[in-house]
Motif scaffolding. Sequence first.
Motif, short mmCIF file in Angstrom:
data_model
loop_
_atom_site.label_atom_id
_atom_site.label_comp_id
_atom_site.label_asym_id
_atom_site.label_seq_id
_atom_site.Cartn_x
_atom_site.Cartn_y
_atom_site.Cartn_z
N LYS A 175 13.83 -52.28 33.95
CA LYS A 175 13.06 -52.76 35.31
C LYS A 175 13.05 -54.48 35.44
N SER A 176 12.68 -54.90 34.15
CA SER A 176 12.60 -56.63 34.33
C SER A 176 13.69 -57.45 34.42
N GLY A 177 14.89 -56.57 33.85
CA GLY A 177 16.01 -57.57 33.74
C GLY A 177 16.25 -58.25 32.58
N GLY A 178 15.50 -57.54 31.35
CA GLY A 178 15.64 -58.16 30.21
C GLY A 178 16.72 -57.88 29.22
N ILE A 179 16.63 -57.97 27.88
CA ILE A 179 17.63 -57.85 26.76
C ILE A 179 17.10 -56.49 26.10
N LEU A 180 17.85 -55.31 25.86
CA LEU A 180 17.36 -54.23 25.15
C LEU A 180 18.13 -54.52 23.88
N TYR A 181 17.80 -54.60 22.55
CA TYR A 181 18.41 -54.81 21.67
C TYR A 181 18.00 -53.57 20.65
N LEU A 214 16.82 -44.75 36.74
CA LEU A 214 16.46 -46.16 37.02
C LEU A 214 17.64 -47.07 36.95
N GLU A 215 17.95 -47.71 38.17
CA GLU A 215 19.06 -48.63 38.30
C GLU A 215 18.61 -49.89 37.53
N ALA A 216 19.50 -50.32 36.67
CA ALA A 216 19.05 -51.57 35.93
C ALA A 216 19.28 -52.74 36.97
N ALA A 217 18.25 -53.72 36.41
CA ALA A 217 18.08 -55.01 37.24
C ALA A 217 19.45 -55.95 36.67
N PRO A 218 19.88 -56.85 37.86
CA PRO A 218 21.07 -57.46 37.49
C PRO A 218 21.27 -58.37 36.17
N ASP A 219 19.87 -58.57 35.78
CA ASP A 219 19.84 -59.61 34.33
C ASP A 219 19.93 -58.72 33.27
N PHE A 220 19.84 -57.42 33.36
CA PHE A 220 19.51 -56.52 32.12
C PHE A 220 20.90 -56.50 31.18
N MET A 221 20.74 -56.29 30.07
CA MET A 221 21.70 -56.45 29.15
C MET A 221 21.51 -55.40 27.77
#
Length: 352
Positions: free
Chosen positions: A181-187, A221-228
């Motif tokens: 949702k936020s466009g963060g990094i999932l590690y 949920l569609e990932a935000a553009p900045d998501f990685m």
Amino acid sequence: LPALTPSGSSGSLGLYSYLAPRSPRVPEEEKINHMLLRALWFSGSLGFDSDLETLRYFIFPFASLGLECYHRPMENQKSYRITDKPFYLPIKDEVEVFERAWREKIPLLLKGPTGCGKTRFVEYMAWTLGQRQEAGANPGRGDLYTVSCHEDLTARDLTGRYIIKGGEALWVDGPATMAVKSGGILYLDEVVEARKDVTVVIHPLTDYRRVLPIELLGMQLEAAPDFMVVISYNPGYQSIRKNLKPSTKQRFVALSFCYPPPEKETLIVATEGKVSRPIAERLVLLGNDIRNISTIDLEEGISTRSLIHAAKLIARGISPTRACSIAIAQTVSDEEDEIAAVELIIDKIFRE
């Protein structure tokens, strides 16, 4: 009906009194709902968290029990932003590779031995991206959602679940959902330790779809553009039972990490351990000698992290030989002959 007491916990909890709906109900309906909840409890569909004093929901629709359901995250979520710049010394071109993979929305796989800097690298890159808040950036750019994977980790731990609080069913986003949702990094750290359904749920996030399926909510949920997505593992710990399938690996680009070369490792140990350069040089020499030892068969070499631990103890006034003994020799093995061999190397290097 008697109160339900979770196995291994102290005290008892009247389940129905905790889950009592806000509106009056007829006794027959109360009894039926209570019996259903008891059946769910003993089947393992309901879990108990004694610290939060909440019952966690996994599969049963609370709406059928007359409870108020809300699909919203809990309030006061903590920030996942890294505000202080982590110390990281680039070894090769990993910083440039990460940036270009992020720009192209390509997931990244990090592999290497324990304590060689994989997690610190991800933290550094998250901080770097967080400093670039140009127009159009997602509000969560640079936020880091770290999950330490283990054999009990499930897909629902990543996506989210319902909890019961004050007679209401509240939906709580998991780290994957928050990152998407936020466009963060999932590690996902040490991803091979997680159950197979964890890798399955991230598959649609790591190809052209970039979506996260949430089974409990019946949505994607569609990932935000900045998501990685970034995952890491230690190849030395792999086995037939714990390994990434080719269908998972080939969704990523991979960076291979190893222990830094002596000159850079010396700078890292001196900076992180807050010791003089001569002490750092001896610690790095010790680390390389142990890594290259041929007379004993160590499961894994000495990590840069262990050298930093020894340096910090030395900086606090513990003698170098004692610091290296408790931070290195005693942690590298449990075999007496192997510990003795490492102690001999320590005495040789730090002999005054």
